[in-house]
Enzyme design. Structure first.
Site, PDB file in Angstrom:
ATOM      1  CE  LYS A  82      52.901  29.558  46.365  1.00 41.52           C
ATOM      2  NZ  LYS A  82      52.020  29.064  45.276  1.00 41.52           N
ATOM      3  CB  SER A 156      48.707  29.031  47.265  1.00 42.87           C
ATOM      4  OG  SER A 156      49.572  28.668  46.189  1.00 42.87           O
ATOM      5  CB  SER A 180      48.759  29.579  43.034  1.00 44.59           C
ATOM      6  OG  SER A 180      47.911  28.695  43.722  1.00 44.59           O
TER       7      SER A 180
END
Length: 471
Positions: A82, A156, A180
């Site tokens: 990420k 996210s 997330s």
């Protein structure tokens, strides 16, 4: 007899790759070539913010092969990251390209993956600055659930979830403050390890994370065993990071057999909400029945303290913690920040110091109020999300629907809990839903054990790959 591994469809789970590597039937170079071909076939799916050149990864794989395979389960394993985590030589953007930089170093968790011989393919998409559970608040285009282009991937950590579920990598490193590391798992039929805050150091996170007191690095994987193998390697006390905890070195993150009889809590009464998604409600009822068949006794728990806590994360002064890292960013980049993200960040200055302390005291009281609950159950089981939304629905009502997605996730880090999100099944329209096993701090091995047993009992295939769960 085991079928030969296929570059087009062969499973990337750690057990399969490890077995083939050590038998000499497969090499990391062959896997690298296969995943780059798979990425190319998917086209512009909005997963990758930065993809390392194929030649670079092949060179790294060749270096591993020259030294020979090790016993490390992450040796030669491809993964994604990420884009709020630093990887040396790869740009970090936090989904704001205007503030991109290329780090020269990283923190303990990411460094340990490199030392294991894992192969980092690149950086993946996310809700900007990690603000959101939806995966659409990004200038790089919104990812979709691997099962339907019209539906959100979850956020996210959107690119993390899709990259694993689509069979593009074996695992993905992500982050979780409000859910997330769990929501994308539910929307993509994969596993999400959300450890006790302080178990995996956030020193690899850009700026150390903007919600340092309620955030942890997480792992997405195809199986619970894979997530545990990665989490075990990344975890441990980090003397350089102020929110790392010495207890991290005492956690034995291993999967054990479940007791013959156990008690599992579920939200009682009207707290169990699905916002009109009857199919999601049926799936959760099926999860309860499955656990009962596995030897569990259902216990309805008073969910009031958990629900009040989840409302405090973004509906209270804890958002003010983001101001420490984000006020200067907002001032400099206001004109290019995603409008919904900007709207949320601008509320971070609405609270006083008294508000913050009052909320801290309230959280302490709510944690106290749950102690009797934990004494009566082995684990708490919740739907990972109450439903799933179309992208168009989120764009039309971004704040309210995002908040609804977090009713079973937002409280977890504020209460210091650990969790394992695992697949539960599919609605008739082909969209997946998941459940999450929760327990108090440092009981990470317990939730992993329940998650692994439950996932195995579902008989579900891995992500969207169609590959069966390994034995």
């Amino acid at each position: 007899m085991t079928s030969p591994w296929s570059p087009e469809t062969g499973s990337l789970d750690l057990q399969t790759l490890g077995r083939l590597y050590r038998s000499g039937a497969l090499t990391p170079s062959a896997v690298v070539d296969a995943v780059y071909d798979r990425i190319a076939r998917r086209g512009d799916d909005h997963v990758w913010i930065y993809l390392a050149p194929r030649a670079q990864l092949l060179s790294e794989a060749a270096a591993l092969e020259a030294a020979g395979p090790t016993d490390d389960p992450l040796w030669g394993i491809p993964y994604s990251v990420k884009d709020c985590n630093d990887v040396p030589g790869m740009p970090t953007t936090n989904a704001l390209p205007e503030m991109a930089y290329v780090p020269e170093t990283t923190g303990q968790a990411m460094q340990r993956l490199a030392e294991s011989g894992a192969l980092c393919l690149g950086k993946v998409n996310m809700d900007q600055f990690g603000v959101g559970l939806v995966g659409v608040r990004t200038p790089y285009g919104a990812c979709s659930s691997v099962f339907h282009e019209d539906f959100i991937s979850g956020g996210s950590s959107s690119g993390s979830g899709v990259s694993v579920a689509a069979g593009l990598c074996s695992f993905s490193v992500a982050n979780d403050a409000a859910g997330s590391g769990r929501v994308p798992a539910a929307f993509n039929n994969i596993v999400g390890l959300k450890p006790t805050p302080g178990f995996i150091s956030n020193s690899s996170v850009s700026g150390g994370g903007s919600l340092k007191s309620a955030e942890t690095m997480t792992v997405f994987a195809l199986t619970t065993a894979d997530a545990v193998a990665v989490g075990r390697r990344m975890g441990g006390y980090d003397v350089s990071y102020e929110f790392s905890k010495p207890e991290a070195n005492t956690v034995d993150l291993t999967i054990s057999a479940l007791p013959a009889r156990f008690r599992f809590g579920v939200p009682g009464g009207s707290a169990l909400r699905f916002f009109g998604d009857d199919e999601a409600a049926k799936l959760f009822a099926g999860a309860i029945a499955r656990l009962e068949a596995m030897g569990g006794t259902r216990v309805e728990v008073d969910f009031t303290p958990f629900e009040e806590t989840q409302k405090l994360l973004y509906g209270g002064p804890f958002i003010a913690e983001r101001a420490i890292a984000m006020d200067a960013v907002v001032e400099k980049y206001r004109d290019v920040i995603h409008p919904v993200t900007l709207q949320i960040l601008e509320t971070s200055s609405d609270y006083s110091a008294k508000d913050v302390f009052a909320a801290m005291h309230r959280i302490a009281a709510l944690k106290r109020d749950t102690r009797a609950t934990w004494a009566d159950i082995d684990v708490l089981v919740v739907p990972t999300t109450p439903t799933i939304y179309r992208k168009t629905e989120i764009l039309a009502d971004p704040i309210k629907l995002n908040a609804q997605l977090g009713i079973y996730t937002n409280f977890v880090n504020l209460m210091g809990l650990c969790g394992m999100a695992v697949p539960n099944g599919f609605r008739p329209d082909g969209l997946p839903q998941g459940v999450t096993f929760l327990a108090p701090s440092w009981q990470d091995a317990k939730v992993a054990s329940y998650g692994a047993a439950f996932h195995k009992a579902t008989g579900l295939t891995l992500g969207a790959t169609g590959n069966p769960q390994p034995d």
